[in-house]
Design a protein around this motif. Sequence first.
Motif, PDB file in Angstrom:
ATOM      1  N   GLY A 349       0.813  -1.209   0.000  1.00 56.71           N
ATOM      2  CA  GLY A 349       0.000   0.000   0.000  1.00 56.71           C
ATOM      3  C   GLY A 349       0.848   1.260   0.000  1.00 56.71           C
ATOM      4  O   GLY A 349       0.546   2.229  -0.707  1.00 56.71           O
ATOM      5  N   ALA A 350       1.922   1.254   0.797  1.00 59.53           N
ATOM      6  CA  ALA A 350       2.802   2.422   0.857  1.00 59.53           C
ATOM      7  C   ALA A 350       3.487   2.670  -0.476  1.00 59.53           C
ATOM      8  O   ALA A 350       3.596   3.809  -0.938  1.00 59.53           O
ATOM      9  N   ALA A 351       3.958   1.583  -1.118  1.00 54.13           N
ATOM     10  CA  ALA A 351       4.645   1.723  -2.398  1.00 54.13           C
ATOM     11  C   ALA A 351       3.698   2.220  -3.484  1.00 54.13           C
ATOM     12  O   ALA A 351       4.059   3.077  -4.306  1.00 54.13           O
ATOM     13  N   LEU A 352       2.462   1.703  -3.504  1.00 55.01           N
ATOM     14  CA  LEU A 352       1.493   2.144  -4.513  1.00 55.01           C
ATOM     15  C   LEU A 352       1.110   3.598  -4.291  1.00 55.01           C
ATOM     16  O   LEU A 352       0.871   4.338  -5.258  1.00 55.01           O
ATOM     17  N   ASP A 353       1.075   4.017  -3.044  1.00 56.47           N
ATOM     18  CA  ASP A 353       0.786   5.417  -2.740  1.00 56.47           C
ATOM     19  C   ASP A 353       1.891   6.325  -3.282  1.00 56.47           C
ATOM     20  O   ASP A 353       1.626   7.396  -3.842  1.00 56.47           O
ATOM     21  N   VAL A 354       3.145   5.888  -3.127  1.00 52.77           N
ATOM     22  CA  VAL A 354       4.267   6.658  -3.681  1.00 52.77           C
ATOM     23  C   VAL A 354       4.195   6.675  -5.199  1.00 52.77           C
ATOM     24  O   VAL A 354       4.393   7.719  -5.839  1.00 52.77           O
ATOM     25  N   PHE A 355       3.890   5.519  -5.803  1.00 48.06           N
ATOM     26  CA  PHE A 355       3.829   5.448  -7.267  1.00 48.06           C
ATOM     27  C   PHE A 355       2.750   6.375  -7.818  1.00 48.06           C
ATOM     28  O   PHE A 355       2.891   6.932  -8.920  1.00 48.06           O
ATOM     29  N   ALA A 356       1.680   6.574  -7.042  1.00 48.41           N
ATOM     30  CA  ALA A 356       0.615   7.472  -7.481  1.00 48.41           C
ATOM     31  C   ALA A 356       1.109   8.907  -7.616  1.00 48.41           C
ATOM     32  O   ALA A 356       0.585   9.688  -8.425  1.00 48.41           O
ATOM     33  N   SER A 357       2.125   9.269  -6.831  1.00 42.76           N
ATOM     34  CA  SER A 357       2.641  10.648  -6.861  1.00 42.76           C
ATOM     35  C   SER A 357       3.676  10.867  -7.960  1.00 42.76           C
ATOM     36  O   SER A 357       4.133  11.989  -8.170  1.00 42.76           O
ATOM     37  N   ILE A 358       4.044   9.809  -8.656  1.00 40.97           N
ATOM     38  CA  ILE A 358       5.102   9.886  -9.656  1.00 40.97           C
ATOM     39  C   ILE A 358       4.512  10.057 -11.056  1.00 40.97           C
ATOM     40  O   ILE A 358       3.540   9.384 -11.415  1.00 40.97           O
ATOM     41  N   ARG A 359       5.127  10.910 -11.821  1.00 41.14           N
ATOM     42  CA  ARG A 359       4.745  11.068 -13.229  1.00 41.14           C
ATOM     43  C   ARG A 359       5.803  10.409 -14.099  1.00 41.14           C
ATOM     44  O   ARG A 359       6.998  10.512 -13.828  1.00 41.14           O
ATOM     45  N   ALA A 360       5.358   9.738 -15.148  1.00 38.53           N
ATOM     46  CA  ALA A 360       6.313   9.169 -16.100  1.00 38.53           C
ATOM     47  C   ALA A 360       7.034  10.304 -16.804  1.00 38.53           C
ATOM     48  O   ALA A 360       6.411  11.322 -17.149  1.00 38.53           O
ATOM     49  N   PRO A 361       8.357  10.194 -17.023  1.00 35.14           N
ATOM     50  CA  PRO A 361       9.110  11.279 -17.660  1.00 35.14           C
ATOM     51  C   PRO A 361       8.528  11.713 -19.005  1.00 35.14           C
ATOM     52  O   PRO A 361       8.375  12.900 -19.275  1.00 35.14           O
ATOM     53  N   ASP A 362       8.186  10.749 -19.852  1.00 29.75           N
ATOM     54  CA  ASP A 362       7.607  11.065 -21.166  1.00 29.75           C
ATOM     55  C   ASP A 362       7.031   9.792 -21.778  1.00 29.75           C
ATOM     56  O   ASP A 362       7.343   9.421 -22.894  1.00 29.75           O
ATOM     57  N   GLY A 363       6.215   9.092 -20.993  1.00 29.30           N
ATOM     58  CA  GLY A 363       5.691   7.822 -21.476  1.00 29.30           C
ATOM     59  C   GLY A 363       4.612   7.299 -20.564  1.00 29.30           C
ATOM     60  O   GLY A 363       3.817   8.062 -20.008  1.00 29.30           O
ATOM     61  N   ARG A 364       4.599   5.988 -20.340  1.00 27.22           N
ATOM     62  CA  ARG A 364       3.548   5.342 -19.563  1.00 27.22           C
ATOM     63  C   ARG A 364       4.031   4.973 -18.168  1.00 27.22           C
ATOM     64  O   ARG A 364       5.225   4.852 -17.925  1.00 27.22           O
ATOM     65  N   LYS A 365       3.074   4.770 -17.281  1.00 32.12           N
ATOM     66  CA  LYS A 365       3.366   4.237 -15.955  1.00 32.12           C
ATOM     67  C   LYS A 365       3.076   2.738 -15.977  1.00 32.12           C
ATOM     68  O   LYS A 365       1.944   2.318 -16.247  1.00 32.12           O
ATOM     69  N   ALA A 389      -5.939   0.543  -4.629  1.00 33.51           N
ATOM     70  CA  ALA A 389      -4.638   1.211  -4.613  1.00 33.51           C
ATOM     71  C   ALA A 389      -3.958   1.116  -5.976  1.00 33.51           C
ATOM     72  O   ALA A 389      -3.294   2.069  -6.410  1.00 33.51           O
ATOM     73  N   VAL A 390      -4.117  -0.016  -6.658  1.00 38.86           N
ATOM     74  CA  VAL A 390      -3.544  -0.165  -7.994  1.00 38.86           C
ATOM     75  C   VAL A 390      -4.218   0.806  -8.961  1.00 38.86           C
ATOM     76  O   VAL A 390      -3.553   1.500  -9.740  1.00 38.86           O
ATOM     77  N   LYS A 391      -5.533   0.865  -8.906  1.00 35.47           N
ATOM     78  CA  LYS A 391      -6.263   1.770  -9.803  1.00 35.47           C
ATOM     79  C   LYS A 391      -5.903   3.228  -9.518  1.00 35.47           C
ATOM     80  O   LYS A 391      -5.763   4.034 -10.443  1.00 35.47           O
ATOM     81  N   ASN A 392      -5.734   3.569  -8.242  1.00 37.64           N
ATOM     82  CA  ASN A 392      -5.410   4.953  -7.875  1.00 37.64           C
ATOM     83  C   ASN A 392      -3.958   5.324  -8.153  1.00 37.64           C
ATOM     84  O   ASN A 392      -3.599   6.496  -8.073  1.00 37.64           O
ATOM     85  N   SER A 393      -3.132   4.326  -8.454  1.00 37.70           N
ATOM     86  CA  SER A 393      -1.702   4.596  -8.678  1.00 37.70           C
ATOM     87  C   SER A 393      -1.436   5.259 -10.022  1.00 37.70           C
ATOM     88  O   SER A 393      -0.336   5.767 -10.247  1.00 37.70           O
ATOM     89  N   GLY A 394      -2.426   5.244 -10.919  1.00 43.73           N
ATOM     90  CA  GLY A 394      -2.227   5.819 -12.249  1.00 43.73           C
ATOM     91  C   GLY A 394      -1.513   4.911 -13.224  1.00 43.73           C
ATOM     92  O   GLY A 394      -1.154   5.336 -14.326  1.00 43.73           O
ATOM     93  N   ALA A 395      -1.300   3.652 -12.841  1.00 47.94           N
ATOM     94  CA  ALA A 395      -0.627   2.707 -13.741  1.00 47.94           C
ATOM     95  C   ALA A 395      -1.479   2.464 -14.977  1.00 47.94           C
ATOM     96  O   ALA A 395      -2.687   2.230 -14.870  1.00 47.94           O
ATOM     97  N   GLU A 396      -0.829   2.511 -16.128  1.00 48.06           N
ATOM     98  CA  GLU A 396      -1.534   2.283 -17.393  1.00 48.06           C
ATOM     99  C   GLU A 396      -1.410   0.840 -17.868  1.00 48.06           C
ATOM    100  O   GLU A 396      -2.257   0.362 -18.614  1.00 48.06           O
ATOM    101  N   ARG A 397      -0.322   0.182 -17.435  1.00 47.56           N
ATOM    102  CA  ARG A 397      -0.150  -1.229 -17.748  1.00 47.56           C
ATOM    103  C   ARG A 397       0.320  -1.934 -16.482  1.00 47.56           C
ATOM    104  O   ARG A 397       1.266  -1.481 -15.834  1.00 47.56           O
ATOM    105  N   VAL A 398      -0.349  -3.028 -16.144  1.00 49.66           N
ATOM    106  CA  VAL A 398      -0.030  -3.771 -14.928  1.00 49.66           C
ATOM    107  C   VAL A 398       0.306  -5.207 -15.300  1.00 49.66           C
ATOM    108  O   VAL A 398      -0.497  -5.901 -15.945  1.00 49.66           O
ATOM    109  N   TYR A 399       1.499  -5.633 -14.903  1.00 48.83           N
ATOM    110  CA  TYR A 399       1.917  -7.026 -15.072  1.00 48.83           C
ATOM    111  C   TYR A 399       1.865  -7.686 -13.699  1.00 48.83           C
ATOM    112  O   TYR A 399       2.398  -7.143 -12.722  1.00 48.83           O
TER     113      TYR A 399
END
Length: 465
Positions: A349-365, A389-399
């Motif tokens: 949960g903590a890691a996904l919360d941090v990932f939500a605050s991150i923007r991809a430099p010029d591509g996808r999350k 938490a995964v949905k709120n992280s802004g990830a566009e592709r999840v493996y």
Amino acid sequence: MTQPLFTLDAILAATGGRAEGVSATTINSISIDSRELGPDALFVAIKGDRFDGHDFVDTALGNGAVAALVSEGRGTGDGRIVVADALEGLRDLAAAARQRSRAFVVGVTGSVGKTTTKEALRLVFEAAGETHASIKSFNNHWGVPLMLARLPESAQFGVFEMGMNAPDEIRPLSQLVRPHVAVITNVAAAHLEKLGSLENIARAKAEIFDGVEPGGTVVLNADHPQITILLEAAAAAGIGKIVTYGFARGVDWQITEPETAADHSFATVMRGDQAYSLVLGVSGRHMLSNATAALAVSHLAGIEASVALRSLAGFGAQPGRGERLSFGPSDKPLLLIDESYNANTASMGAALDVFASIRAPDGRKVLVLGDMLELGAAAGALHAGLADAVKNSGAERVYLVGSQMAALAANLPSGIVAVHFQAVAEAVDVIIGDLAYGDAIMVKGSNGVGLSRIVAEIKSRFAQS
């Protein structure tokens, strides 16, 4: 002249062993790996889950070890110190190192954050004096004795991490370390398979109290419902001084006004009427919590707050625990967040919360998540519970990697899940092939899943591009 770690006479006195053809009179390092030997090394031939050190004694001596500590009846030859049992001999050396030490000693445990907190303490203590701390995650029945046996007599501070996945594992470690301060970073759903409940996890963590030195202190994170169990256990263990910290109201060290940015965190930490400005070079509320534990312990050690805060300002995430790496052109790098070392519900949960605050430099999350292991019957529900938490992280592709991740896959929109792999071997080439400069990728899972292979491959391929 530098004082040796141990003299041969001291080793024999501590272990009750006998020397056979040992020419060295001092040793300055101790190792259990024949490939990693320090200067004037003593090789300790312990038997692990996969290897028996006795099979590598000759190799260690050939690689430069000045002596080997071996169990009775396990081979003959020069250079050996023979004891009844090599692991018990290592514990004897650890006890001897602790007995002679005048260091301020801290023990750290917890479901999440113990390694990070240990590293924060190491950083602060190093600014105040000679410091010895556990390396990596050497926190089990052989790792703790090894780290303690390496404690130099001249050290002013010692920090030791203690882990467990079953009851009655932390108690003997703490009784060996004998900390002046014991820290419990939190209680979360980890090792449920063997412990069964969060209450039992709290009781297992509370075993650290049984080794605290008379007059010592426990430092407890109060941001979890099991804090009452820990407080009761501390009182039952006769702990006279209890210090609490966290975001909760009424704690001794309260984290207020937290702010997290892409690569920094800020907070005001209140201790009574005293306010401290905490700045970290790493993102995350959980990092603010770990650093506040270090701030509280450093105060107990008599270190000026200004020294501690200055040291913590240079604190960054550790490899496998949120470390950030960039590859390729500065205007369009691939950003990797390496969380591959371990995972449970709290750290995920903590890691996904941090990932939500991150923007991809010029591509996808891009998100790579592996199974959270040792959760027992609750595993399915706990994995499924990550969906929001995964949905709120802004990830566009999840493996997803591992059988337990099926429960999460079933609770995510079909368009977001790229592939669900059963094992990491199937995943490496597919994931690497999908990445491009400009993307941001976070890799998170339990160590046993092996997601570090993906991290290593990213480092290799993109560093060479």
